[in-house]
Write an enzyme that holds these catalytic residues in place. Structure first.
Site, PDB file in Angstrom:
ATOM      1  N   HIS A 307       6.450  -0.574   3.671  1.00 24.27           N
ATOM      2  CA  HIS A 307       5.746  -1.715   3.084  1.00 24.27           C
ATOM      3  C   HIS A 307       6.044  -2.940   3.931  1.00 24.27           C
ATOM      4  O   HIS A 307       7.157  -3.112   4.415  1.00 24.27           O
ATOM      5  CB  HIS A 307       6.233  -1.952   1.651  1.00 24.27           C
ATOM      6  CG  HIS A 307       5.298  -2.799   0.861  1.00 24.27           C
ATOM      7  ND1 HIS A 307       5.276  -4.162   0.960  1.00 24.27           N
ATOM      8  CD2 HIS A 307       4.322  -2.465  -0.012  1.00 24.27           C
ATOM      9  CE1 HIS A 307       4.336  -4.640   0.161  1.00 24.27           C
ATOM     10  NE2 HIS A 307       3.735  -3.637  -0.446  1.00 24.27           N
ATOM     11  N   ASP A 365       1.998   3.610  -3.890  1.00 29.23           N
ATOM     12  CA  ASP A 365       0.966   4.650  -3.732  1.00 29.23           C
ATOM     13  C   ASP A 365       1.535   6.062  -3.707  1.00 29.23           C
ATOM     14  O   ASP A 365       0.787   7.028  -3.780  1.00 29.23           O
ATOM     15  CB  ASP A 365       0.192   4.402  -2.430  1.00 29.23           C
ATOM     16  CG  ASP A 365      -0.618   3.133  -2.525  1.00 29.23           C
ATOM     17  OD1 ASP A 365      -0.363   2.203  -1.751  1.00 29.23           O
ATOM     18  OD2 ASP A 365      -1.481   3.061  -3.424  1.00 29.23           O
TER      19      ASP A 365
END
Ligand code: SDX
Length: 430
Positions: A307, A365
């Site tokens: 991320h 996700d």
């Protein structure tokens, strides 16, 4: 924001003072608005690794601590104690609603779930095999053709009406894109159901028999919507802000957000995670894929890991992981093969030096696709569900930007490294 002692930049023998501001939390900022006028220099920050593009009061993220708060409320508390429409109210208005405000808000959103009957003909123009995100980009951007009384961005009432219409209609448009892809008739919204129950009903009911929505699945869906509602200035939100800065109508701006979210590096990752787990196919092949992820010459990346901001565990992934086990247990699918591969992949990745050094943890996700798959939702719909949830974040950030007194069009500059001036050469002489 509060003013701190200025930063001093020494360039070309000149000393330039740059104002420094502190927010309520997170890094302070160096204001470079006057840098070009005073020095003739631009700053250079492709990918905006160190650039704050705006001031905002909506969402705070601390990537090192793994913190995510909406208007000061921690995401884990909201996921456990709130519901999605209450989080929508919070993001849009800045505070949690009281009982009367909540009832009125829920009623208003519920009565904006129906879409114009003509919209079905836009859907029928697509091939049945069209990716639902292609339909969503088109359908949402086309809403300005149907709802002319919520396009005036300078009118607070019209901005609010556009927000209610977007939040209310996204589940309907999303379910319609699914029904269209499988050749089943569209299912109208049912105002007697909650937001998430209504969405699942429109996804899975048919005219042939009564469809009872599972409360567990509706609760899980509602929690997943909360976890995806907003996330500071991510790529799709920045797309919405930049599009909105030109004065484009709110529906076109949300269309731009959907288009950006579709990318596999962003919201498309949940679909890519399932494709990756299916490609790995068996726990014995995990080392082969870990090696591919580390190989600089191989474009393969471990989908659902890493991320830009979180250099610690994504707090949403922790809640999502728990929800994943709850849903699979409820459905009696705790032996789901993909989950076993995902858990083993997570265990290995979290021990492997390459991932540990780069602080590549599972993100939001990583687990969502496994839950959706268990709920019978096809992988092409995963990013659509992300868009349904993120619409409130996009529209909240858009409203915040449009409401700024000194709001101006966004227009980044560049470092030009192309050809220097040269004369035109006639075709015959090239
Ligand atoms: C979302 O911004 C948001 O807030 C987004 C989001 C939201 O709610 O809006 O949180 C939602 O988009 C989550 C992210 C979903 N994407 C994926 O799961 C796709 C896989 N992840 C990567 O593509 C990547 O981690 C990003 C895009 C998420 C972040 O990339 P960065 O911050 O630009 O990091 P980078 O590409 O500079 O990588 C740093 C290093 C590199 O290695 P080195 O060059 O230093 O040797 O880490 C490596 C990368 O090769 N790396 C990975 C990796 N992610 C980064 N290596 C293998 N697998 C990965 N997934």
């Amino acid at each position: 924001m509060s003013k701190l002692p200025p930063a001093v930049l020494n360039v070309d023998g000149k000393s330039v003072e740059l104002p420094v501001y502190a927010g309520t939390q997170g890094p302070s900022v160096i204001d470079i608005t006057k840098l070009y006028n005073e020095t003739g220099y631009f700053t250079y920050d492709p990918g905006f690794m160190s650039t704050a593009a705006c001031e905002s009061k909506i969402t705070f993220i601390d990537g090192d601590q793994g913190i995510l708060r909406h208007r000061g409320y921690d995401i884990a508390e909201l996921a456990e104690k709130s519901d999605f429409l209450e989080v929508c109210y919070l993001l849009l208005n800045g505070d949690l609603p009281n009982a009367e405000q909540k009832k009125k808000f829920d009623h208003t959103v519920t009565h904006h779930t129906l879409v114009h009957e003509q919209l079905q003909f836009l859907y029928r123009g697509f091939p049945r095999r069209a990716h639902p995100m292609a339909i969503m980009v088109g359908a949402v951007a086309s809403l300005s053709a149907f709802y002319h009384d919520s396009l005036n961005i300078h009118c607070e009432k019209e901005r609010e009406l556009a927000a209610f219409r977007m939040i209310g209609k996204m589940p309907t448009l999303a379910a319609m894109s699914y029904k269209y892809s499988i050749g089943q008739p569209f299912v109208y919204p049912d105002n007697s159901l909650s937001y998430s129950e209504n969405f699942l009903h429109m996804m899975f009911a048919t005219p042939c028999e009564k469809y009872k929505v599972s409360k567990t699945l509706a609760d899980a869906m509602d929690k997943i919507f909360i976890l995806h509602a907003d996330h500071e200035q991510n790529a799709s939100t920045s797309s919405v802000r930049l599009t909105g800065s030109s004065g484009a109508n709110p529906f076109a701006c949300i269309g731009a957000g959907i288009a950006s979210l579709w990318g596999p590096a962003h919201g498309g990752a949940n679909e890519a995670v399932i494709d990756m787990l299916l490609e790995i196919g068996d726990e014995s092949r995990i080392p082969e894929y870990i090696a591919k992820a580390k190989d600089k010459d191989d474009p393969f990346r471990l989908m659902g890991f890493g991320h830009r901001v979180y250099k610690n565990y994504d707090p949403r992934a922790s809640v999502m992981r728990k929800t994943c086990h709850e849903v699979l247990d409820e459905l009696g699918m705790h032996d789901e093969p993909l989950l076993k591969i995902a858990m083993e992949l997570e265990r290995i990745a979290l021990e492997d030096d390459y991932f540990v050094q780069r602080k590549l943890y599972p993100n939001v996700d990583f687990y969502s696709g496994i839950i959706y798959r268990a709920m019978g939702i096809p992988s092409q719909m995963f990013t659509v569900l992300f868009a349904v949830a993120r619409t409130v974040g996009w529209i909240s950030q858009w409203k915040e930007m449009i409401g700024e007194p000194n709001q101006k069009i966004g227009r980044p500059r560049q470092l030009f490294t192309g050809s220097t001036p040269r004369p035109y050469v006639d075709l015959g002489k090239r």
